[in-house]
Write a protein that holds these residues in place. Structure first.
Motif, PDB file in Angstrom:
ATOM      1  N   ARG A 179       0.856  -1.180   0.000  1.00  0.00           N
ATOM      2  CA  ARG A 179       0.000   0.000   0.000  1.00  0.00           C
ATOM      3  C   ARG A 179       0.893   1.230   0.000  1.00  0.00           C
ATOM      4  O   ARG A 179       1.757   1.383   0.871  1.00  0.00           O
ATOM      5  CB  ARG A 179      -0.916   0.003   1.211  1.00  0.00           C
ATOM      6  N   VAL A 180       0.698   2.111  -0.970  1.00  0.00           N
ATOM      7  CA  VAL A 180       1.559   3.283  -1.111  1.00  0.00           C
ATOM      8  C   VAL A 180       0.823   4.594  -0.837  1.00  0.00           C
ATOM      9  O   VAL A 180       1.436   5.671  -0.821  1.00  0.00           O
ATOM     10  CB  VAL A 180       2.192   3.339  -2.518  1.00  0.00           C
ATOM     11  N   HIS A 181      -0.492   4.497  -0.631  1.00  0.00           N
ATOM     12  CA  HIS A 181      -1.325   5.686  -0.488  1.00  0.00           C
ATOM     13  C   HIS A 181      -2.619   5.233   0.175  1.00  0.00           C
ATOM     14  O   HIS A 181      -2.974   4.046   0.098  1.00  0.00           O
ATOM     15  CB  HIS A 181      -1.591   6.278  -1.890  1.00  0.00           C
ATOM     16  N   GLU A 198       6.407   9.116  -6.146  1.00  0.00           N
ATOM     17  CA  GLU A 198       5.480   8.380  -7.007  1.00  0.00           C
ATOM     18  C   GLU A 198       6.110   7.085  -7.517  1.00  0.00           C
ATOM     19  O   GLU A 198       7.336   6.932  -7.506  1.00  0.00           O
ATOM     20  CB  GLU A 198       5.028   9.245  -8.193  1.00  0.00           C
ATOM     21  N   VAL A 199       5.236   6.188  -7.959  1.00  0.00           N
ATOM     22  CA  VAL A 199       5.663   4.910  -8.514  1.00  0.00           C
ATOM     23  C   VAL A 199       5.079   4.780  -9.910  1.00  0.00           C
ATOM     24  O   VAL A 199       3.878   4.956 -10.114  1.00  0.00           O
ATOM     25  CB  VAL A 199       5.189   3.728  -7.640  1.00  0.00           C
ATOM     26  N   ILE A 208       2.747   8.460  -4.008  1.00  0.00           N
ATOM     27  CA  ILE A 208       3.054   7.871  -2.710  1.00  0.00           C
ATOM     28  C   ILE A 208       2.579   8.848  -1.642  1.00  0.00           C
ATOM     29  O   ILE A 208       3.017  10.005  -1.606  1.00  0.00           O
ATOM     30  CB  ILE A 208       4.555   7.586  -2.549  1.00  0.00           C
ATOM     31  N   GLY A 209       1.687   8.407  -0.776  1.00  0.00           N
ATOM     32  CA  GLY A 209       1.148   9.276   0.266  1.00  0.00           C
ATOM     33  C   GLY A 209       2.189   9.621   1.317  1.00  0.00           C
ATOM     34  O   GLY A 209       3.086   8.820   1.613  1.00  0.00           O
ATOM     35  N   GLY A 210       2.076  10.815   1.879  1.00  0.00           N
ATOM     36  CA  GLY A 210       3.040  11.259   2.874  1.00  0.00           C
ATOM     37  C   GLY A 210       3.158  10.326   4.059  1.00  0.00           C
ATOM     38  O   GLY A 210       4.262  10.081   4.581  1.00  0.00           O
ATOM     39  N   ASN A 211       2.038   9.764   4.512  1.00  0.00           N
ATOM     40  CA  ASN A 211       2.059   8.869   5.668  1.00  0.00           C
ATOM     41  C   ASN A 211       2.691   7.512   5.350  1.00  0.00           C
ATOM     42  O   ASN A 211       3.023   6.759   6.269  1.00  0.00           O
ATOM     43  CB  ASN A 211       0.641   8.646   6.194  1.00  0.00           C
TER      44      ASN A 211
END
Length: 225
Positions: A179-181, A198-199, A208-211
């Motif tokens: 999970r990237v976001h 990003e991917v 890609i989410g900050g968290n």
């Protein structure tokens, strides 16, 4: 063991691939062919799991050859030219290596092959468009949350299902997906490039989410080091 066939008409390029294969314990070189016709003959009688396929072959070109195969093994393309990248990904090749090929980049491509092989027999089952759909895990490119629904984009089609992203995440093999976001899960074997933000996948670029950034960065850099 992953059984390999090199299809390459340049002796130096073939020797480099031969040397790289010899350095990876789970790779076994079956044969080296210098043109597509001899490769076709070899594939008719010998088992092969992975092709290292040059695009610019004499006679039948690499991509033309690939289109003749009804059930091709995994394919890593090798070439000195950038312009065939998009077309090659449309043929679902594992990776696209530019000559001169560095060993680090070679290993990254091999890791993608391993990831795909591990997921070959895994499936997920969803209810979509009033029917039960069984999806091979190896075909999944990414899964996107769309409020109370999810969109599962595969190499064959897109499927919409009323399902929580967190729930489908629990059903996926964590060695194959990440999970990237908050809205995206991606297949590790479909990654073509990435940075800290990003991917790039075979058909889409995912943020890609900050968290998730630190965890994703550590995982990807460890996998493709």
């Amino acid at each position: 063991m992953i059984r390999c066939l090199i299809i390459e008409d340049e002796p130096l390029a073939a020797d480099i691939l031969r040397d790289y294969i010899a350095q990876v314990s789970f790779l076994k070189l079956q044969h080296v062919c210098t043109d597509a016709v001899s490769a076709l003959e070899f594939l008719r009688t010998q088992p092969v799991d992975l092709l290292f396929l040059d695009i610019h072959l004499p006679g039948l070109k690499g991509l033309e050859f690939l289109r003749t195969l009804k059930n091709p093994p995994a394919v890593i393309l090798t070439t000195a030219y950038h312009e065939y990248a998009v077309e090659s990904y449309e043929l679902n090749v594992i990776d696209y290596l530019l000559k001169p090929i560095e060993f680090k980049r070679f290993v990254e491509a091999i890791n993608k092959v391993k990831l795909q092989q591990h997921s070959e027999n895994e499936t997920i089952t969803i209810y979509s468009e009033k029917k039960t759909v069984i999806i091979p895990a190896q075909e999944i490119i990414y899964i996107e949350s769309q409020k109370e629904y999810i969109k599962i984009q595969t190499t064959q089609a897109a499927h919409i299902s009323k399902y929580a992203l967190s729930k489908i995440e629990e059903e996926l093999n964590p060695s194959q997906f990440i999970r990237v976001h908050r809205s995206f899960i991606i297949s590790l074997s479909k990654i073509k490039a990435f940075n800290d933000h990003e991917v790039e996948l075979t058909s889409k670029t995912i943020p890609i989410g900050g968290n998730y950034r630190d965890q994703v960065s550590t995982r990807l850099k460890g996998l493709f080091k």
